[in-house]
Design an enzyme around this catalytic site. Structure first.
Site, PDB file in Angstrom:
ATOM      1  CB  CYS A  80      -1.291  -0.077   0.843  1.00  0.00           C
ATOM      2  SG  CYS A  80      -2.231   1.267   0.981  1.00  0.00           S
ATOM      3  CG  HIS A 185      -4.640  -3.231   2.902  1.00  0.00           C
ATOM      4  ND1 HIS A 185      -3.109  -2.797   3.635  1.00  0.00           N
ATOM      5  CD2 HIS A 185      -4.761  -2.254   2.449  1.00  0.00           C
ATOM      6  CE1 HIS A 185      -3.619  -1.826   3.050  1.00  0.00           C
ATOM      7  NE2 HIS A 185      -3.505  -0.938   2.749  1.00  0.00           N
ATOM      8  CD  GLU A 187      -2.349  -6.208   5.262  1.00  0.00           C
ATOM      9  OE1 GLU A 187      -1.794  -6.650   4.095  1.00  0.00           O
ATOM     10  OE2 GLU A 187      -2.181  -5.181   5.440  1.00  0.00           O
TER      11      GLU A 187
END
Lengths: 203, 253
Positions: A80, A185, A187
């Site tokens: 990001c 993202h 994650e």
């Protein structure tokens, strides 16, 4: 060990969770020795460009990070804002970026009629443009979570790994040698993110 | 193509998951961690966690609980409740939350929105606006602490918080909360036509067709709901659910 660079601007906790879930080990650190010893690095990032660059400067690890990435070719995943910070500059700020890749960061600009909102926020699909270990054996039509108002424009088109459509086709992930970066993202992207992080661990 | 997000909003009171009807009659639903595990297995798009008493009790976020929640959640998370200092903003995001939701504190101190956006970027700042329809048919900001309707017109306030740097608006209809009667489409239309940041609808969803109405007719970017995801059947039995991905994509296509 994967070392998540801690400069107070990322969701390092979530990354660590995800790495554990994907079968890896990591530590969160801004310690020079630990960074120097890292087998892999992650540069996370949530926030604004100048604030990110400033915080990164304040850690006093930029020189060692530079050596690890540019000289030692340690694999690094920039996420990001992390992806935006490794470009030369951003329309979001006045400070220069790290310039690890030949690219710049610019703002989405849409007309009112387009009905497209900024930030680009939510789940979107990616189109794979070149093979990279990060997307090895990836699910069909992978979707990832995005939250950003700025995007990266690569001057070396060979760096582009995936693109995503939002008003225009923008670079959603890139790779140059040992440098990997995603605008989304992983994650926070359920099984698609787990797969991508697993691939990074397995590299 | 960007997919429309469908976001469960979880209300927390004393560490337990609860659900209200028109901001009253809180009913205990269960353990939030358990609910989050279920939502994680169902791969929900995003979750909003709102501690409804944090502001009332004049305390900050319960970071321990927030940490426990994040350990179970591999999806985007937003947290709201008692966020009133930049230190709290940093700490919540540092735990791994993508967004903070500001409500009461933004009404009293609007520059806080700008300060928060300056440190974490607008995309991480959600302003939640509780809206109540007045007897004259206008939409006004509702104060859930004082339990009264403000003089502030919802649209004016929405435009102001956008200018001050909010990245997203969560428009919570007090009148529809927990009713299963569908979103207040007229309210959502008013807001989406006045701002250019993403608007999320909350309050009233009882059916997945309500989601498509909010998107198709009112132009919201995302839909949220509470009761819809935690109650089931005519007797409102507690059951944590999330619609099947294909079903959602058909309705929201």
């Amino acid at each position: 060990m994967i070392t998540i660079v801690d400069y107070g601007m990322g969701n390092a906790g979530s990354l660590q969770n995800m790495i554990r879930k994907a079968g890896g080990e990591s530590r969160i650190s801004a310690n020079r020795e630990e960074i120097a010893k890292a087998s892999k690095l992650i540069l996370p990032g949530v926030g604004s460009f100048d604030n990110g660059i400033t915080k990164l400067n304040e850690t006093g690890i930029l020189d060692i990070l530079h050596i690890k990435v540019i000289q030692d070719k340690t694999p690094i995943l920039c996420i990001c804002l992390g992806m935006q910070m490794i470009t030369r500059q951003s329309e979001e700020g006045k400070m220069p970026g790290l310039g690890w890749i030949n690219a710049k960061t610019i703002r989405f600009k849409f007309t009112k009629e387009s009905n497209l909102r900024i930030p680009h926020m939510g789940w979107n699909t990616v189109k794979i443009k070149k093979n990279t270990p990060l997307f090895y054996d990836m699910h069909q039509e992978p979707r990832f979570y995005f939250v950003h108002s700025f995007y990266v424009v690569c001057e070396d088109k060979d760096d582009i790994v995936t693109t995503t459509d939002y008003g225009l086709e923008f670079v959603s992930s890139l790779q140059r040698d040992n440098i990997f970066a995603t605008q989304f993202h992983p994650e926070k992207s359920h099984l698609y993110g787990i797969k991508l992080i697993h691939n990074f661990i397995a590299m | 193509m960007l997919k429309t997000r469908v976001i469960p909003s979880l209300l927390i009171r004393n560490g337990g998951l609860i659900k209200t009807v028109r901001f009253k009659n809180a009913r205990y639903v269960g353990d939030p961690i358990n609910a989050i595990k279920v939502f994680n297995d169902k791969e929900v798009d995003e979750l909003a966690v709102i501690d409804i008493d944090a502001s009332r009790d004049n305390r900050g976020p319960d970071f321990k609980m927030l940490g426990r929640i994040n350990k179970e959640a591999f999806m985007p998370l937003a947290y709201g409740g008692g966020v009133s200092t930049l230190e709290q903003v940093r700490k919540v995001l540092g735990l791994g939350y993508e967004k903070i939701i500001i409500n009461s504190h933004a009404i009293q101190n609007r520059s806080f929105i700008t300060e928060a956006a300056n440190i974490c970027g607008s995309q991480s700042v959600v302003v939640c606006i509780d809206v109540k329809k007045t007897v004259f048919g206008g939409y006004h900001v509702y104060d859930h602490l004082k339990k009264k309707v403000h003089k502030i017109v919802a649209l004016d306030y929405a435009c102001e918080v956008e200018k001050r740097g909010a990245g997203e608006l969560l428009i919570y209809s007090v009148d529809r909360d927990g009713t299963f009667g569908g979103y207040d489409i007229a309210l959502l239309k008013v807001i989406t036509s006045g701002v250019s940041i993403p608007v999320v609808a909350l309050g009233g969803a009882g059916n997945i067709k309500d989601f498509s109405a909010a998107v198709g007719e009112a132009g919201v970017s995302a839909v949220s709901a509470g009761s819809f995801f935690v109650f089931h059947g005519p007797h409102r039995a507690v059951l944590i659910t999330y619609p099947d991905r294909n079903e959602l994509e058909n309705v929201l296509a």
